[in-house]
Scaffold this active site. Sequence first.
Site, PDB file in Angstrom:
ATOM      1  N   ARG A 249       0.817  -1.211   0.000  1.00 43.38           N
ATOM      2  CA  ARG A 249       0.000   0.000   0.000  1.00 43.38           C
ATOM      3  C   ARG A 249       0.853   1.264   0.000  1.00 43.38           C
ATOM      4  O   ARG A 249       0.624   2.192  -0.777  1.00 43.38           O
ATOM      5  CB  ARG A 249      -0.935  -0.013   1.213  1.00 43.38           C
ATOM      6  CG  ARG A 249      -1.984  -1.119   1.160  1.00 43.38           C
ATOM      7  CD  ARG A 249      -2.742  -1.221   2.464  1.00 43.38           C
ATOM      8  NE  ARG A 249      -3.560  -0.053   2.718  1.00 43.38           N
ATOM      9  CZ  ARG A 249      -4.805   0.103   2.279  1.00 43.38           C
ATOM     10  NH1 ARG A 249      -5.370  -0.832   1.550  1.00 43.38           N
ATOM     11  NH2 ARG A 249      -5.485   1.198   2.564  1.00 43.38           N
TER      12      ARG A 249
ATOM     13  N   SER B 269      10.908   2.765   5.976  1.00 44.00           N
ATOM     14  CA  SER B 269      10.298   1.492   6.375  1.00 44.00           C
ATOM     15  C   SER B 269      10.781   1.066   7.754  1.00 44.00           C
ATOM     16  O   SER B 269      10.181   1.427   8.770  1.00 44.00           O
ATOM     17  CB  SER B 269      10.590   0.418   5.321  1.00 44.00           C
ATOM     18  OG  SER B 269      11.984   0.197   5.167  1.00 44.00           O
ATOM     19  N   ARG B 270      11.874   0.320   7.812  1.00 46.35           N
ATOM     20  CA  ARG B 270      12.454  -0.134   9.068  1.00 46.35           C
ATOM     21  C   ARG B 270      13.962   0.099   9.024  1.00 46.35           C
ATOM     22  O   ARG B 270      14.612  -0.197   8.017  1.00 46.35           O
ATOM     23  CB  ARG B 270      12.165  -1.624   9.316  1.00 46.35           C
ATOM     24  CG  ARG B 270      10.691  -1.969   9.424  1.00 46.35           C
ATOM     25  CD  ARG B 270      10.092  -1.462  10.745  1.00 46.35           C
ATOM     26  NE  ARG B 270       8.688  -1.852  10.875  1.00 46.35           N
ATOM     27  CZ  ARG B 270       7.668  -1.115  10.490  1.00 46.35           C
ATOM     28  NH1 ARG B 270       7.898   0.063   9.926  1.00 46.35           N
ATOM     29  NH2 ARG B 270       6.427  -1.521  10.666  1.00 46.35           N
TER      30      ARG B 270
ATOM     31  N   ASP C 222      14.353   8.190   7.471  1.00 47.21           N
ATOM     32  CA  ASP C 222      13.396   8.490   8.541  1.00 47.21           C
ATOM     33  C   ASP C 222      13.529   7.500   9.691  1.00 47.21           C
ATOM     34  O   ASP C 222      13.023   7.747  10.782  1.00 47.21           O
ATOM     35  CB  ASP C 222      11.969   8.440   7.972  1.00 47.21           C
ATOM     36  CG  ASP C 222      10.908   8.759   9.018  1.00 47.21           C
ATOM     37  OD1 ASP C 222      11.021   9.828   9.662  1.00 47.21           O
ATOM     38  OD2 ASP C 222       9.977   7.959   9.205  1.00 47.21           O
TER      39      ASP C 222
ATOM     40  N   GLU D 173      17.761   2.869  16.450  1.00 45.61           N
ATOM     41  CA  GLU D 173      16.964   4.016  16.862  1.00 45.61           C
ATOM     42  C   GLU D 173      16.793   4.061  18.382  1.00 45.61           C
ATOM     43  O   GLU D 173      16.557   3.025  19.001  1.00 45.61           O
ATOM     44  CB  GLU D 173      15.592   3.910  16.180  1.00 45.61           C
ATOM     45  CG  GLU D 173      14.915   5.244  15.978  1.00 45.61           C
ATOM     46  CD  GLU D 173      13.793   5.146  14.953  1.00 45.61           C
ATOM     47  OE1 GLU D 173      12.684   5.569  15.276  1.00 45.61           O
ATOM     48  OE2 GLU D 173      14.042   4.656  13.846  1.00 45.61           O
TER      49      GLU D 173
ATOM     50  N   HIS E 142      11.991   9.860  12.527  1.00 41.99           N
ATOM     51  CA  HIS E 142      10.865   8.910  12.461  1.00 41.99           C
ATOM     52  C   HIS E 142       9.525   9.648  12.436  1.00 41.99           C
ATOM     53  O   HIS E 142       8.663   9.432  13.287  1.00 41.99           O
ATOM     54  CB  HIS E 142      10.924   7.952  13.660  1.00 41.99           C
ATOM     55  CG  HIS E 142      10.231   6.646  13.398  1.00 41.99           C
ATOM     56  ND1 HIS E 142      10.688   5.450  13.893  1.00 41.99           N
ATOM     57  CD2 HIS E 142       9.108   6.343  12.694  1.00 41.99           C
ATOM     58  CE1 HIS E 142       9.882   4.473  13.514  1.00 41.99           C
ATOM     59  NE2 HIS E 142       8.914   4.991  12.785  1.00 41.99           N
ATOM     60  N   ILE E 143       9.358  10.500  11.421  1.00 45.29           N
ATOM     61  CA  ILE E 143       8.159  11.347  11.342  1.00 45.29           C
ATOM     62  C   ILE E 143       7.261  10.989  10.162  1.00 45.29           C
ATOM     63  O   ILE E 143       6.399  11.782   9.782  1.00 45.29           O
ATOM     64  CB  ILE E 143       8.545  12.841  11.263  1.00 45.29           C
ATOM     65  CG1 ILE E 143       9.443  13.124  10.054  1.00 45.29           C
ATOM     66  CG2 ILE E 143       9.209  13.292  12.559  1.00 45.29           C
ATOM     67  CD1 ILE E 143       9.669  14.604   9.775  1.00 45.29           C
ATOM     68  N   ALA E 144       7.436   9.789   9.587  1.00 44.01           N
ATOM     69  CA  ALA E 144       6.664   9.441   8.391  1.00 44.01           C
ATOM     70  C   ALA E 144       5.163   9.523   8.623  1.00 44.01           C
ATOM     71  O   ALA E 144       4.410   9.910   7.730  1.00 44.01           O
ATOM     72  CB  ALA E 144       7.045   8.045   7.903  1.00 44.01           C
ATOM     73  N   SER E 145       4.716   9.179   9.824  1.00 44.97           N
ATOM     74  CA  SER E 145       3.275   9.209  10.100  1.00 44.97           C
ATOM     75  C   SER E 145       2.828  10.508  10.756  1.00 44.97           C
ATOM     76  O   SER E 145       1.671  10.626  11.180  1.00 44.97           O
ATOM     77  CB  SER E 145       2.888   8.030  11.005  1.00 44.97           C
ATOM     78  OG  SER E 145       3.501   8.158  12.284  1.00 44.97           O
TER      79      SER E 145
END
Length: 386
Positions: free
Chosen positions: A175, A272-273, A297, A302, A320-323
């Site tokens: 997705r 992603s990871r 990201d 981390e 880590h701000i993708a969302s």
Amino acid sequence: MAKPVSIEVYNPNGKYRVVSTKPMPGTRWINLLVEQDCRVEICTQKKTILSVEDIIALIGDKCDGVIGQLTEDWGETLFSALSRAGGKAFSNMAVGYNNVDVNAANKYGVAVGNTPGVLTETTAELAASLSVAAARRIVEADEFMRAGLYDGWLPNLFVGNLLKGQTVGVIGAGRIGSAYARMMVEGFKMNLIYYDLYQSTRLEKFVTAYGQFLKANGESPVTWKRAASMDEVLQQADVISLHPILDKTTYHLINKERLATMKKEAVLVNCSRGPVVDEVALVEHLKQNPMFRVGLDVFEDEPYMKPGLADLKNAIVVPHIASASKWTREGMATLAALNVLGKIKGYPVWSDANRVEPFLNENIPPPAASPSIVNAKVLGLPVSRL
């Protein structure tokens, strides 16, 4: 004994006790729990990451469910403590759950929730943003300007990469990967090469249709290709975005050998990871190839970065701000709360975890279901017919 943890309480006389290990965006998630007779306790401890001991103190002697974060270590110790307190539900406020030992949750009969379906476009947008920023050296230029170093236009000042007509590569065309690909193809008229274990028919049809539209308007059509291997994508693409799951087959997918096969002026993006990329190898590659650029990201260890990464001008690093769009983060909080509430109330599990609109529409009550329980089948939880 663990020290007491500071909390904020809503509906103190509620029948069910639900704990959130962090304050979360918005208030709808709180209101939905309170409306269903939940006492909501939100940890306000001034710590970015809570320890296992902190969370045990939060759980206490009676707790019906916990909403937690991907930075926490949810394993045997915490699920045992939650079970002793009578809890049957835990939900990550995240789509991923690498921080959760699902087998331990199964052992104690705890339902594990996550929040897919609400992050797709937001995450794809950040990947696209990092692609453009890296290709056009925007962060470097911004720092240069702020430092007062600009004294006039020069022909070679911050020359970057044109995206139009180049090839965008996607590894993992699920997705998010497909949404990213559509943005880059339609937004910049890039050709697509992708690798996925499964054929992305919808994505292929989109690129084909857009190519026909361009051709009908006198422009060069865009093209697509499904690669036979990840290596084919890495070798041929000018911009590569990583969107695989993290497992033993994708750990250090990007390593020293694969970096060496990529174009010298390629752009690599990872939303992603973190462990998908061998960060030590990446640092060395960036040092040796100043026109190779990355946008990251997520990170291997981390919240830490490997030594040297922060010093490199050809790396863009964000926390880590993708969302991190308001709509998405508030939606994630709502879905996580409803996962816990659904198990407490004995609701079935929603049949399609990616179809979340009915839960996020603030004008109607949410369905009587848990939006996404990853171990529903193992626990034998019923599926909603709604």
